[in-house]
Design a protein around this motif. Sequence first.
Motif, PDB file in Angstrom:
ATOM      1  N   GLY A 182     -23.302 -19.184  -9.084  1.00 13.46           N
ATOM      2  CA  GLY A 182     -22.524 -19.665 -10.150  1.00 13.46           C
ATOM      3  C   GLY A 182     -22.639 -18.302 -11.404  1.00 13.46           C
ATOM      4  O   GLY A 182     -22.357 -18.630 -12.422  1.00 13.46           O
ATOM      5  N   PHE A 183     -23.097 -16.933 -10.820  1.00 10.53           N
ATOM      6  CA  PHE A 183     -23.277 -16.011 -12.072  1.00 10.53           C
ATOM      7  C   PHE A 183     -21.775 -15.641 -12.448  1.00 10.53           C
ATOM      8  O   PHE A 183     -20.953 -15.817 -11.783  1.00 10.53           O
ATOM      9  CB  PHE A 183     -23.932 -14.985 -11.212  1.00 10.53           C
ATOM     10  CG  PHE A 183     -25.377 -15.100 -10.804  1.00 10.53           C
ATOM     11  CD1 PHE A 183     -26.255 -16.023 -11.588  1.00 10.53           C
ATOM     12  CD2 PHE A 183     -25.999 -14.112 -10.095  1.00 10.53           C
ATOM     13  CE1 PHE A 183     -27.634 -16.201 -11.224  1.00 10.53           C
ATOM     14  CE2 PHE A 183     -27.426 -14.225  -9.871  1.00 10.53           C
ATOM     15  CZ  PHE A 183     -28.079 -15.375 -10.502  1.00 10.53           C
ATOM     16  N   PRO A 184     -21.680 -15.060 -13.863  1.00 11.60           N
ATOM     17  CA  PRO A 184     -20.383 -14.547 -14.132  1.00 11.60           C
ATOM     18  C   PRO A 184     -20.020 -13.329 -13.294  1.00 11.60           C
ATOM     19  O   PRO A 184     -20.986 -12.671 -12.768  1.00 11.60           O
ATOM     20  CB  PRO A 184     -20.602 -13.942 -15.473  1.00 11.60           C
ATOM     21  CG  PRO A 184     -22.341 -14.032 -15.649  1.00 11.60           C
ATOM     22  CD  PRO A 184     -22.874 -14.861 -14.656  1.00 11.60           C
ATOM     23  N   VAL A 185     -18.754 -13.368 -12.984  1.00 10.18           N
ATOM     24  CA  VAL A 185     -18.364 -12.300 -12.014  1.00 10.18           C
ATOM     25  C   VAL A 185     -18.643 -10.810 -12.687  1.00 10.18           C
ATOM     26  O   VAL A 185     -18.966  -9.780 -11.644  1.00 10.18           O
ATOM     27  CB  VAL A 185     -16.643 -12.266 -12.192  1.00 10.18           C
ATOM     28  CG1 VAL A 185     -16.101 -11.726 -13.193  1.00 10.18           C
ATOM     29  CG2 VAL A 185     -16.180 -11.598 -10.818  1.00 10.18           C
ATOM     30  N   THR A 186     -18.955 -10.684 -13.912  1.00  7.34           N
ATOM     31  CA  THR A 186     -19.473  -9.225 -14.395  1.00  7.34           C
ATOM     32  C   THR A 186     -20.738  -8.878 -13.815  1.00  7.34           C
ATOM     33  O   THR A 186     -21.104  -7.808 -13.889  1.00  7.34           O
ATOM     34  CB  THR A 186     -19.284  -9.377 -15.890  1.00  7.34           C
ATOM     35  OG1 THR A 186     -19.984 -10.383 -16.197  1.00  7.34           O
ATOM     36  CG2 THR A 186     -17.940  -9.278 -16.361  1.00  7.34           C
ATOM     37  N   TRP A 197     -16.619 -13.826 -18.993  1.00  9.84           N
ATOM     38  CA  TRP A 197     -17.850 -14.114 -19.966  1.00  9.84           C
ATOM     39  C   TRP A 197     -19.001 -14.916 -19.392  1.00  9.84           C
ATOM     40  O   TRP A 197     -19.924 -14.486 -19.175  1.00  9.84           O
ATOM     41  CB  TRP A 197     -17.082 -14.506 -21.122  1.00  9.84           C
ATOM     42  CG  TRP A 197     -18.086 -14.649 -22.505  1.00  9.84           C
ATOM     43  CD1 TRP A 197     -19.025 -15.604 -23.273  1.00  9.84           C
ATOM     44  CD2 TRP A 197     -17.881 -13.452 -23.348  1.00  9.84           C
ATOM     45  NE1 TRP A 197     -19.170 -14.757 -24.426  1.00  9.84           N
ATOM     46  CE2 TRP A 197     -18.731 -13.656 -24.392  1.00  9.84           C
ATOM     47  CE3 TRP A 197     -17.150 -12.226 -23.353  1.00  9.84           C
ATOM     48  CZ2 TRP A 197     -18.980 -12.662 -25.374  1.00  9.84           C
ATOM     49  CZ3 TRP A 197     -17.162 -11.428 -24.320  1.00  9.84           C
ATOM     50  CH2 TRP A 197     -18.171 -11.386 -25.388  1.00  9.84           C
ATOM     51  N   GLY A 198     -18.484 -16.102 -18.895  1.00  7.68           N
ATOM     52  CA  GLY A 198     -19.763 -16.793 -18.179  1.00  7.68           C
ATOM     53  C   GLY A 198     -20.673 -17.523 -19.330  1.00  7.68           C
ATOM     54  O   GLY A 198     -20.850 -16.827 -20.439  1.00  7.68           O
ATOM     55  N   ASN A 199     -21.161 -18.672 -18.974  1.00 13.37           N
ATOM     56  CA  ASN A 199     -22.066 -19.219 -20.066  1.00 13.37           C
ATOM     57  C   ASN A 199     -23.033 -20.138 -19.380  1.00 13.37           C
ATOM     58  O   ASN A 199     -22.642 -20.809 -18.484  1.00 13.37           O
ATOM     59  CB  ASN A 199     -21.288 -20.165 -20.987  1.00 13.37           C
ATOM     60  CG  ASN A 199     -20.064 -19.594 -21.762  1.00 13.37           C
ATOM     61  OD1 ASN A 199     -20.582 -18.622 -22.497  1.00 13.37           O
ATOM     62  ND2 ASN A 199     -18.911 -20.007 -21.880  1.00 13.37           N
ATOM     63  N   ALA A 259     -29.902  -8.774 -18.927  1.00 11.43           N
ATOM     64  CA  ALA A 259     -29.202  -9.332 -20.080  1.00 11.43           C
ATOM     65  C   ALA A 259     -28.364 -10.531 -19.669  1.00 11.43           C
ATOM     66  O   ALA A 259     -28.317 -11.596 -20.400  1.00 11.43           O
ATOM     67  CB  ALA A 259     -28.362  -8.344 -20.682  1.00 11.43           C
ATOM     68  N   GLU A 260     -28.010 -10.574 -18.411  1.00 13.05           N
ATOM     69  CA  GLU A 260     -27.116 -11.819 -18.069  1.00 13.05           C
ATOM     70  C   GLU A 260     -27.627 -12.798 -17.330  1.00 13.05           C
ATOM     71  O   GLU A 260     -27.263 -13.947 -17.503  1.00 13.05           O
ATOM     72  CB  GLU A 260     -25.949 -11.029 -17.432  1.00 13.05           C
ATOM     73  CG  GLU A 260     -24.888 -10.235 -18.156  1.00 13.05           C
ATOM     74  CD  GLU A 260     -23.342 -10.036 -17.350  1.00 13.05           C
ATOM     75  OE1 GLU A 260     -22.811 -11.192 -17.336  1.00 13.05           O
ATOM     76  OE2 GLU A 260     -23.207  -9.126 -17.032  1.00 13.05           O
TER      77      GLU A 260
END
Length: 257
Positions: A97-101, A11-13, A206-207
Motif C-alpha cells: 500500500g505504498f504511495p505510487v510515487t 500523495w499517499g498518507n 522520506a516516504e
Amino acid sequence: PLILPLAEFFWGNGEEEAVLYSADICLSSLPFLTVACFQRLIVKGLGIGIILGSFLNKAPIIVNIWNAQSAAGLAKASIYGDVIMYSNTALYGILQGFPVTAYGENLALLGQSLVIVVLAWKFSKTPFTESLLAIVCIAAYWLGSMYVLPSEYQYLLMASITPVLLYSRGSQVWENWVDKHTGTQAIATLVMNTAGGIIRIGTTIAEVGWDIPVLTGFGTGVFLSILLLIQYFAYQSNTQRVLQNLKQVDPQKTKSE
C-alpha cells in the motif's frame, strides 16, 4: 472534483503522518504551505520526476537494438533478471500500500524490460518453447505474488532483490569484461539508473522510512550501475567497432531506418 482524489493517489498518507501533511490539509493551505507540506511536496516531486524519467530510461537501449538488429552485448540473464527485479519492487509496493510515487517507475521499467526481452528473442532467434515457457512462468509469478503469497512473506519480494540484482547486473558486468565491449547498452540508461537509484534511496527514506530490504536493493543497484558506467567508458572504442561491424554485415538493415 478530480483534484483531491488525484492528489491523494499520488500523495499517499500514513496513519501517523496524515495529521501533518495529508493531501486535503496541504491543498487547503495553498499557496502558503506548511514546512511539513513543503518537505512532502519536494519528496513527491522527486518521486514523480523519477517516474516520468523512467518512461525514457530504456528507450536508448531499445533504439540501439532495433537499429543494430541485434541484442549483442546484452546478457540474457541480465534482461530476464531485470523483469524479475522490477516485478518484485512493483508488487511489493502495491501489496504494502505504498504511495505510487514510491515505486511507480518500476512499472514503467518493467514494461520497457519486457520490450527488450521480446526484441532479444526476435533478433537472437530464441526457440518458441523457451519464449512460451518464460511467458507462462512470469504470468504465474505475478498472479502467485498478488493473490497467493501470504502477507507475512511479502518481504521476500524485496529481500530477493539483492541476489537477483547481483545475478542480473553481475552477469552483465561479467559479459562486458569477457567481451571487452558493451554492445547495445546505452550511456543515457546507465546514467539514469545511477542517478535515479541515488535519488530513490532518499525518497524511500522520506516516504516509507528505513525499509532495509528496499534500501539494500537500491544501494546494490547503484553500485552495480556505477561499475557498468565505468565499463562503458573503458570499452567505448571496442563497442563502436563492434556496432559498426554489425551494420556492415547487412547494410540493408539500416537503409530502412
